[in-house]
Design a protein around this motif. Structure first.
Motif, PDB file in Angstrom:
ATOM      1  N   ARG A 111       7.462  60.491  30.707  1.00 46.74           N
ATOM      2  CA  ARG A 111       7.626  60.568  32.158  1.00 46.74           C
ATOM      3  C   ARG A 111       8.860  61.382  32.485  1.00 46.74           C
ATOM      4  NH1 ARG A 111       7.209  54.464  34.373  1.00 46.74           N
ATOM      5  NH2 ARG A 111       7.835  55.572  36.274  1.00 46.74           N
ATOM      6  N   ASP A 112       8.768  62.108  33.602  1.00 51.02           N
ATOM      7  CA  ASP A 112       9.911  62.915  34.035  1.00 51.02           C
ATOM      8  C   ASP A 112      10.976  62.071  34.712  1.00 51.02           C
ATOM      9  OD1 ASP A 112       8.731  65.210  33.053  1.00 51.02           O
ATOM     10  OD2 ASP A 112       7.717  65.656  34.954  1.00 51.02           O
ATOM     11  N   ASN A 113      10.557  60.952  35.322  1.00 48.40           N
ATOM     12  CA  ASN A 113      11.541  60.111  35.993  1.00 48.40           C
ATOM     13  C   ASN A 113      11.050  58.674  36.002  1.00 48.40           C
ATOM     14  OD1 ASN A 113      10.185  59.544  38.812  1.00 48.40           O
ATOM     15  ND2 ASN A 113       9.915  61.741  38.423  1.00 48.40           N
ATOM     16  N   TYR A 114      12.003  57.760  36.169  1.00 43.10           N
ATOM     17  CA  TYR A 114      11.731  56.331  36.204  1.00 43.10           C
ATOM     18  C   TYR A 114      12.393  55.738  37.433  1.00 43.10           C
ATOM     19  CZ  TYR A 114      10.347  56.704  31.270  1.00 43.10           C
ATOM     20  OH  TYR A 114       9.725  57.043  30.100  1.00 43.10           O
TER      21      TYR A 114
ATOM     22  N   PHE B  19       9.751  63.155  26.559  1.00 41.46           N
ATOM     23  CA  PHE B  19       9.570  61.977  27.391  1.00 41.46           C
ATOM     24  C   PHE B  19       8.158  61.970  27.981  1.00 41.46           C
ATOM     25  CE2 PHE B  19      14.252  62.091  27.554  1.00 41.46           C
ATOM     26  CZ  PHE B  19      14.523  60.755  27.305  1.00 41.46           C
TER      27      PHE B  19
ATOM     28  N   ASN C 116      15.230  65.981  28.834  1.00 45.15           N
ATOM     29  CA  ASN C 116      15.878  65.054  29.761  1.00 45.15           C
ATOM     30  C   ASN C 116      14.857  64.315  30.599  1.00 45.15           C
ATOM     31  OD1 ASN C 116      18.329  66.026  28.846  1.00 45.15           O
ATOM     32  ND2 ASN C 116      18.595  67.458  30.541  1.00 45.15           N
ATOM     33  N   THR C 117      15.245  63.149  31.073  1.00 42.76           N
ATOM     34  CA  THR C 117      14.507  62.411  32.087  1.00 42.76           C
ATOM     35  C   THR C 117      15.515  61.772  33.025  1.00 42.76           C
ATOM     36  OG1 THR C 117      12.718  60.830  32.471  1.00 42.76           O
ATOM     37  CG2 THR C 117      14.393  60.204  30.865  1.00 42.76           C
ATOM     38  N   THR C 118      15.030  61.364  34.199  1.00 43.73           N
ATOM     39  CA  THR C 118      15.904  60.796  35.225  1.00 43.73           C
ATOM     40  C   THR C 118      15.513  59.349  35.482  1.00 43.73           C
ATOM     41  OG1 THR C 118      16.139  62.969  36.272  1.00 43.73           O
ATOM     42  CG2 THR C 118      16.734  61.046  37.592  1.00 43.73           C
TER      43      THR C 118
END
Length: 631
Positions: free
Chosen positions: A241-244, A239, A344-346
């Motif tokens: 980005r780690d989070n959105y 990913f 994984n991403t959040t």
């Protein structure tokens, strides 16, 4: 070397005195001469004290093959000569007949002798491959236990001798790497890997295989084996980005609400590159789905069940990604297929109240590319407003423009072209480029609305469905069956149905005369409730984005417009369709039974309702009771 035998038939066994005596007749292929050259001598005991003459006949003498190859130059003493060079690969042996006769009378003095002259082999043939060049394709994760390819060369020299014994070796391997990734079995010619392959380092190899015999002198030949490497999965998707952060308005479904990007170093559009997304946490109520865009490999997160602000104003999704193909690694030169833990991403989601979310007009904007769309020119002004007419303090930003073709003024919502539109871009799918714009309010917390722009780089008419029949005749009948209006997909979308049909004109004459009935995916029923007292003709006039029926009436000439939309063209990235409308609102037309309803087309068999099963039969009975109440 001679193998002799008699062909005089069977006789009683008795000891007889040998009469024929033959010295070794030595014939070697490819001899240089000079010719005629002495080969050997034969002798018969009957020649003592008798004037005899030796005769020779058969293949190589007066019969094929090789007529005139052998002769007896000295017929009194039985000296055999050879007259030219012999090719053993063409004729490995000759079976010749010897006779002894009286020189004066010509009478036979003894039984004939048949013998075989075997031509001695010399190493005059190199091993030969069936082709000069071979091609093979293997995967990057090919195991060294599995053969890559097998080459076979044949030597025409005498079988079972050193002259025909073939061995193999690899002369060169290109490109030159540290160590040789390929080996060959010297006996079988089977090519194996000697380690791991790396597609990024070398995607093709050219192997020069040498086949050589064991004769003297040693002869050899070569062949080329081209090995193409297919990329396999040794780079996991990551990913970007780690989070959105995402805001979703309550009470609505949201298609393509968020696009998640990954990076993968494997070859694009291969199973090693294609991503599979999974929501592993936070979707217990099955309110979300995520799909993979086949062209960009992005994950498309959609809301398929409306969210509730009161029940859950914040949600947290954990999304994992993996490749379609299992991951492999190379450990000490050995390929290992392993189960790699997914990345994984959040996604943190804030659910907002519907009335406070800016809404674009229209939510989906379809745009045809124009010649004036050059860098620096205004593309479109795409605005959003609050549904309740609140303060129009809205900030605009581009949520999705992967090729970077546009910019947006955050205050005015004006989109400007910054790069030339390229139809060959990997982000273009069937000449369609998708842009997503966000409208962000200034309230606290800020609310975000989403607008989608579908930019067609080719003629937009190529993506529109068309009506099958250019015209339909309507006869003056008291009870007219419904008309079936059929549509077909555009060439660029061979299966773009289901279609949405609607009457484009909403005049009272049209509303009171024509109604749309049941939608059958690619066709629809058009029902006429008022029949004019003359023959009418429905004619199709094509327009951009729609098809129009003209119901030509000699008395009134009232047009009937019929719009036809291709849902897959308007909604290419999601599969949520509005429910089919089976009848328009209005007065019920009494019918004795559902079985007696006129469908008006051969496409619908008379027993169509029966095929729907017992539930529909029960519905039929209920409706009959309801109809009786109207009587």
């Amino acid at each position: 070397m001679i193998d002799s035998y008699q062909l005089d038939g069977l006789r009683p066994l008795r000891r007889t005195k040998r009469t024929w005596v033959i010295t070794t007749i030595d014939v070697t292929e490819e001899e240089k001469g000079p010719f005629p050259k002495y080969a050997g001598q034969l002798f018969n005991n009957r020649s003592f004290n008798t004037s005899v003459k030796y005769l020779i006949s058969g293949p190589g003498v007066d019969e094929s093959p090789e007529i005139g190859l052998f002769s007896i130059e000295d017929d009194e003493n039985g000296h055999v000569y050879v007259h030219r060079s012999i090719d053993r690969e063409k004729t490995p042996s000759f079976q010749i007949r010897f006779d002894i006769v009286h020189r004066e009378t010509g009478q036979p003095l003894d039984r004939p002798l048949y013998f075989k002259i075997k031509v001695k082999d010399v190493n005059d043939n190199a091993p030969e491959f069936p082709k000069e060049e071979f091609s093979v394709t293997i995967r990057e994760n090919h195991s060294e236990d599995d053969p890559v390819f097998q080459v076979t060369a044949l030597d025409k020299d005498e079988s079972g001798t050193a002259n025909s014994q073939v061995s193999y070796s690899l002369s060169t391997q290109m490109p030159l790497l540290d160590g040789f990734p390929f080996d060959i079995d010297p006996t079988t010619g089977t090519i194996h890997l000697s380690g791991c392959l790396n597609y990024k380092t070398a995607s093709t190899f050219k192997l020069l295989v040498k086949a050589y015999d064991q004769g003297t002198p040693q002869l050899s030949s070569t062949a080329t084996v081209n090995v193409a490497i297919e990329d396999a999965n040794n780079h996991p998707p990551v990913f970007t980005r780690d989070n959105y952060q995402l805001q979703i308005s309550e009470g609505r479904e949201h298609s393509a609400a968020l696009w998640l990007q990954v990076e993968d170093e494997d070859s694009p559009y291969t199973p090693a590159w294609r991503a599979k997304y999974t929501i592993i946490k936070g979707n217990e109520k099955e309110q979300f789905t995520i799909e993979t865009d086949p062209d960009t490999n992005e994950g498309i997160l959609s809301v398929i069940k409306p969210l509730s602000y009161k029940d859950d104003s914040e949600k947290r999704l954990i999304i994992s990604v993996a490749n379609e193909e299992p991951f492999f690694s190379c450990e000490n030169g050995i390929v290992m297929i392993s189960s790699l833990e997914p990345m994984n991403t959040t996604v943190n989601i804030k659910v907002t109240e519907l009335q406070n979310v800016p809404q674009f007009h229209p939510p989906i904007l379809v745009v045809q590319k124009e010649d004036e769309m050059k860098p620096g020119r205004v593309f479109r002004k795409y605005l959003a407003t609050y549904p309740d007419g609140g303060p129009n303090k809205i900030r605009y930003e581009l949520s999705r423009d992967p090729a970077g073709w546009l910019s947006v003024d955050e205050n005015s919502g004006v989109l400007t072209v910054v790069k030339e539109f390229d139809q060959e871009s990997p982000y273009v799918n069937n000449s369609l480029y998708t842009i997503i714009v966000h409208a962000i309010g200034h309230d606290t917390p800020p609310q975000t609305g989403t607008g989608t722009i579908l930019l067609y780089l080719s003629d937009i008419k190529e993506h529109m469905p068309t009506l099958v029949d250019p015209s339909l005749d309507v006869c003056d009948k008291k009870e007219m069956r419904p008309l079936i209006i059929k549509a077909k997909s555009p060439l660029v979308h061979s299966h773009s149905w289901p279609f949405t049909f609607e009457l484009a004109e909403d005049s009272e004459d049209v509303k009171s005369t024509w109604k749309l009935g049941r939608n059958f995916v690619s066709s629809i029923l058009l029902c006429q409730f008022h029949v004019p007292q003359s023959k009418s003709k429905a004619v199709v006039l094509p327009q951009e984005g729609e098809q129009t029926f003209i119901n030509y009436n000699e008395e009134s000439s009232k047009p009937l417009c019929h719009k036809l939309y291709d849902q897959s063209a308007l909604e290419p990235y999601w599969a949520s369709y509005a429910p089919c409308i089976y009848a328009q609102e209005g007065e019920l037309e009494k019918s004795n039974s559902f079985h007696s309803l006129s469908m008006g087309s051969d496409d619908l068999p008379t027993d169509f309702l029966n095929t729907l099963g017992p539930k529909f039969s029960a519905l039929d009975e209920i409706c009959q009771k309801r109809f009786s109440s109207f009587s």
